[in-house]
Design an enzyme around this catalytic site. Structure first.
Site, PDB file in Angstrom:
ATOM      1  N   ASN A  37      -4.538 -10.981  -3.490  1.00 45.53           N
ATOM      2  CA  ASN A  37      -4.437  -9.565  -3.808  1.00 45.53           C
ATOM      3  C   ASN A  37      -2.997  -9.084  -3.947  1.00 45.53           C
ATOM      4  O   ASN A  37      -2.195  -9.232  -3.038  1.00 45.53           O
ATOM      5  CB  ASN A  37      -5.136  -8.754  -2.705  1.00 45.53           C
ATOM      6  N   HIS A 122     -18.664  -2.012   5.887  1.00 50.52           N
ATOM      7  CA  HIS A 122     -17.515  -1.143   6.140  1.00 50.52           C
ATOM      8  C   HIS A 122     -17.897   0.326   6.147  1.00 50.52           C
ATOM      9  O   HIS A 122     -17.978   0.950   5.088  1.00 50.52           O
ATOM     10  CB  HIS A 122     -16.472  -1.334   5.032  1.00 50.52           C
ATOM     11  N   ARG A 147     -18.559  -2.117  10.703  1.00 52.04           N
ATOM     12  CA  ARG A 147     -17.138  -1.948  11.004  1.00 52.04           C
ATOM     13  C   ARG A 147     -16.804  -0.473  10.878  1.00 52.04           C
ATOM     14  O   ARG A 147     -17.180   0.174   9.891  1.00 52.04           O
ATOM     15  CB  ARG A 147     -16.268  -2.757  10.042  1.00 52.04           C
ATOM     16  N   TYR A 159      -5.406   2.798   6.404  1.00 49.04           N
ATOM     17  CA  TYR A 159      -6.192   1.644   5.947  1.00 49.04           C
ATOM     18  C   TYR A 159      -7.682   1.825   6.256  1.00 49.04           C
ATOM     19  O   TYR A 159      -8.050   2.277   7.337  1.00 49.04           O
ATOM     20  CB  TYR A 159      -5.739   0.344   6.626  1.00 49.04           C
ATOM     21  N   ASP A 220     -10.883  -2.905  12.664  1.00 52.66           N
ATOM     22  CA  ASP A 220      -9.734  -3.657  12.140  1.00 52.66           C
ATOM     23  C   ASP A 220      -8.443  -2.915  12.452  1.00 52.66           C
ATOM     24  O   ASP A 220      -8.212  -1.837  11.904  1.00 52.66           O
ATOM     25  CB  ASP A 220      -9.902  -3.841  10.618  1.00 52.66           C
ATOM     26  N   HIS A 222      -5.640  -4.001  11.686  1.00 47.96           N
ATOM     27  CA  HIS A 222      -4.825  -4.269  10.499  1.00 47.96           C
ATOM     28  C   HIS A 222      -3.356  -4.499  10.800  1.00 47.96           C
ATOM     29  O   HIS A 222      -2.466  -3.968  10.097  1.00 47.96           O
ATOM     30  CB  HIS A 222      -5.012  -3.169   9.456  1.00 47.96           C
ATOM     31  N   GLU A 246     -10.010  -6.576  15.393  1.00 46.79           N
ATOM     32  CA  GLU A 246      -9.426  -7.519  14.442  1.00 46.79           C
ATOM     33  C   GLU A 246      -7.953  -7.238  14.200  1.00 46.79           C
ATOM     34  O   GLU A 246      -7.547  -6.081  14.162  1.00 46.79           O
ATOM     35  CB  GLU A 246     -10.190  -7.392  13.118  1.00 46.79           C
ATOM     36  N   GLU A 272      -7.127 -13.576   8.699  1.00 51.11           N
ATOM     37  CA  GLU A 272      -7.352 -13.406   7.252  1.00 51.11           C
ATOM     38  C   GLU A 272      -6.105 -13.668   6.426  1.00 51.11           C
ATOM     39  O   GLU A 272      -6.206 -13.957   5.233  1.00 51.11           O
ATOM     40  CB  GLU A 272      -7.913 -12.025   6.940  1.00 51.11           C
ATOM     41  N   ARG A 293     -10.873 -15.642  11.251  1.00 52.22           N
ATOM     42  CA  ARG A 293     -11.138 -14.689  10.167  1.00 52.22           C
ATOM     43  C   ARG A 293     -10.789 -15.177   8.767  1.00 52.22           C
ATOM     44  O   ARG A 293     -10.912 -14.434   7.791  1.00 52.22           O
ATOM     45  CB  ARG A 293     -10.324 -13.404  10.419  1.00 52.22           C
ATOM     46  N   HIS A 322     -13.648 -13.828   6.188  1.00 55.04           N
ATOM     47  CA  HIS A 322     -13.130 -12.657   5.473  1.00 55.04           C
ATOM     48  C   HIS A 322     -13.917 -12.463   4.177  1.00 55.04           C
ATOM     49  O   HIS A 322     -14.092 -13.401   3.413  1.00 55.04           O
ATOM     50  CB  HIS A 322     -11.649 -12.925   5.183  1.00 55.04           C
ATOM     51  N   ASP A 326     -11.535  -8.280  -2.552  1.00 54.74           N
ATOM     52  CA  ASP A 326     -10.511  -9.097  -3.208  1.00 54.74           C
ATOM     53  C   ASP A 326     -10.750 -10.584  -3.012  1.00 54.74           C
ATOM     54  O   ASP A 326      -9.926 -11.404  -3.429  1.00 54.74           O
ATOM     55  CB  ASP A 326      -9.094  -8.683  -2.802  1.00 54.74           C
ATOM     56  N   GLU A 349     -18.256 -10.909   6.896  1.00 51.00           N
ATOM     57  CA  GLU A 349     -17.870  -9.613   6.318  1.00 51.00           C
ATOM     58  C   GLU A 349     -18.504  -9.488   4.926  1.00 51.00           C
ATOM     59  O   GLU A 349     -18.519 -10.453   4.161  1.00 51.00           O
ATOM     60  CB  GLU A 349     -16.350  -9.512   6.198  1.00 51.00           C
ATOM     61  N   TRP A 412       1.267  -2.720   7.080  1.00 52.07           N
ATOM     62  CA  TRP A 412       0.176  -1.916   6.519  1.00 52.07           C
ATOM     63  C   TRP A 412      -1.139  -2.430   6.991  1.00 52.07           C
ATOM     64  O   TRP A 412      -1.350  -3.648   7.038  1.00 52.07           O
ATOM     65  CB  TRP A 412       0.254  -1.919   4.995  1.00 52.07           C
TER      66      TRP A 412
HETATM   67  C1  CS2 Z   1      -9.166  -6.205   5.428  1.00 55.29           C
HETATM   68  C2  CS2 Z   1      -8.968  -6.482   3.983  1.00 55.29           C
HETATM   69  O1  CS2 Z   1     -11.439  -6.614   5.087  1.00 55.29           O
HETATM   70  C3  CS2 Z   1     -10.515  -6.683   5.885  1.00 55.29           C
HETATM   71  O2  CS2 Z   1     -10.652  -7.102   7.030  1.00 55.29           O
HETATM   72  O3  CS2 Z   1      -8.211  -6.584   6.297  1.00 55.29           O
HETATM   73  O4  CS2 Z   1      -9.635  -5.523   3.291  1.00 55.29           O
HETATM   74  C4  CS2 Z   1      -7.542  -6.514   3.534  1.00 55.29           C
HETATM   75  O5  CS2 Z   1      -6.946  -5.286   3.684  1.00 55.29           O
HETATM   76  C5  CS2 Z   1      -7.496  -6.947   2.083  1.00 55.29           C
HETATM   77  O6  CS2 Z   1      -8.127  -8.166   1.958  1.00 55.29           O
HETATM   78  C6  CS2 Z   1      -6.066  -7.050   1.578  1.00 55.29           C
HETATM   79  O7  CS2 Z   1      -6.064  -7.627   0.345  1.00 55.29           O
HETATM   80 MG    MG Z   2      -8.939  -7.304   8.130  1.00 55.91          MG
END
Ligand code: CS2
Ligand code: MG
Length: 412
Positions: A37, A122, A147, A159, A220, A222, A246, A272, A293, A322, A326, A349, A412
């Site tokens: 991504n 999500h 989630r 996020y 998450d 993140h 996460e 991830e 992950r 994951h 993307d 996920e 981020w």
């Molecule tokens: C995220 C992702 O799904 C998740 O757990 O961390 O959406 C992540 O932000 C994207 O894969 C980034 O490309």
């Molecule tokens: Mg994640």
């Protein structure tokens, strides 16, 4: 059998995807996902310039040998671009081998260890009211595990919480958000960890009060907290019995998780953005995480993720593959096949792809009553409609980044 053609196909139906299509002299084709991504074209160049010429007239059946050849002959090992390129080749070879055998891939990986894969969806909202609606929508869609991502008072965007829904899944409903935005520069977002740490426990308290103690809830972080902040959050969330927290802290320094582990029993999921088993080594052998992950697309394919999960299984650490948008339908399907076969499956996920994507990649996977299944077609069970893909040329897109109130760049 020899590989006679290797095509790197980029398409951007609802978002950018990179797909490797191999064709053998017996006419069998194999697909692999190389989508990274926001850096897609780096993998396209790596494949086109450095790997495709090496695949022509190669025997596709020697998957382990090809993996080792691509990893070791590169000299410059690891890293997201290299491992996504190797993953694309690896998955395409497994697709070919399974089609040649006339079996769904999971049968080659040891057969079914379960009837289906528990999935999590999500749910998100800028406030609790919006969040509760989103949770109800996902439960109505069949999701058994949720989630939870919430807005934080005082932060413009965050996020996991869409400013506005972005993908149409063709069911007449707008689905959740696509992190990478089609733009010529990365969008800037703001962040403040202390207001997030104050707010998030109140969100989970409200969700448990509203939806009860049973529903598995995930969150998450993140990569945004320091180890002690992650420890603090993990502890504050213990009363709400999370399935996992996460990416609670950036894990380049794997030892950082020792501090988190010392302070909380909230289960931890990480990986991830990892690319090889070495990124996990200390985390696994010191039991510092509970879920792996990684996605197949970013970890060198089925061949390596299978090994990482077998290593993790020795420590009773489970999979949490994951599966955001993307990860293309090709990479997603490969994860489902591996998830069907391994013993230490945890959860999968599932962020549904958009209607254009589902028309471009025809898939045999199913989502029934909260469980995913890859289907029983030979191979991965995914076919790429090249003409459809041709309608959607690549579009520059970037993931956002964060700045703190004083202007400092932040994870981020
Ligand atoms: C995220 C992702 O799904 C998740 O757990 O961390 O959406 C992540 O932000 C994207 O894969 C980034 O490309
Ligand atoms: Mg994640």
């Amino acid at each position: 059998m020899l590989i006679k053609k290797a095509e790197v196909i980029t398409t951007s139906p609802d978002r950018n995807f990179v797909t490797l299509k191999l064709t053998t002299d017996s006419g069998i084709t194999g697909l692999g996902d190389g989508t990274l991504n926001g850096r897609e074209l780096a993998v396209v160049a790596y494949l086109n310039e450095h790997i495709v010429p090496l695949l022509i007239d190669r025997d596709p059946q020697n998957i382990e040998d090809t993996w080792q050849f691509l990893y070791r002959s590169a000299y410059w090992r690891r890293g997201p671009v290299t491992m996504a390129a190797i993953a694309a080749v690896d998955v395409a070879l497994w697709d070919i081998k399974a089609k040649q055998a006339g079996l769904p891939l999971y049968q080659l990986l040891g057969g079914a260890s379960r009837t289906g894969l528990l999935a999590y969806g999500h749910a998100s909202g800028k406030d609790n009211e919006e969040l509760f609606d989103s949770i109800r929508e996902h439960q109505a869609d069949g999701f058994r595990a949720i989630r939870v991502q919430s807005g934080v008072p005082g932060l413009r965007s965050i996020y996991g919480v869409p400013a506005k829904p972005t993908t149409d899944a063709g069911d007449g409903r707008e689905h959740h958000y696509e992190p990478a935005q089609r733009a010529l520069r990365p969008p800037e977002e703001d962040w403040d960890t202390r207001s997030y740490l104050r707010h998030l426990p109140t969100v989970f308290e409200a969700v448990r009060n509203e939806f009860g103690p049973e529903v598995p809830l995930l969150h998450d972080g993140h990569h945004r907290m320091t180890p002690i902040q992650a420890a603090k959050l993990g502890k504050a969330l213990e009363p709400y019995d999370l399935f996992w927290l996460e990416d609670c802290t950036p894990a380049e320094n794997q030892e950082a998780l020792r501090l988190v582990r010392q302070h909380t029993t909230t289960p931890l999921a990480i990986g991830e953005i990892f690319n090889t088993v070495w990124d996990y080594q200390l985390l696994i052998k010191e039991q510092l995480i509970d879920y792996v992950r990684s996605a197949i697309t970013h970890t060198g394919g089925v061949t390596q993720l299978k090994k990482i999960l077998e290593y993790a299984g020795q420590y009773q650490i489970r999979s949490g593959i994951h599966g955001p948008t993307d990860i293309s339908p090709v990479g997603f399907a490969a994860g489902l096949h591996l998830g069907m076969a391994i013993h230490n499956f945890g959860i999968q996920e599932y962020m549904p792809h958009g209607a254009k994507t589902n028309a471009t990649f025809r898939q045999s996977m199913t989502f029934t009553d909260g469980y995913l299944h890859p289907g029983d077609n030979p191979g991965l069970g995914v076919e790429l409609d090249v003409d459809e893909a041709g309608k959607y040329p690549y579009q520059t897109a970037y993931l956002p980044y964060n700045r703190l109130a004083d202007g400092t760049v932040h994870d981020w």
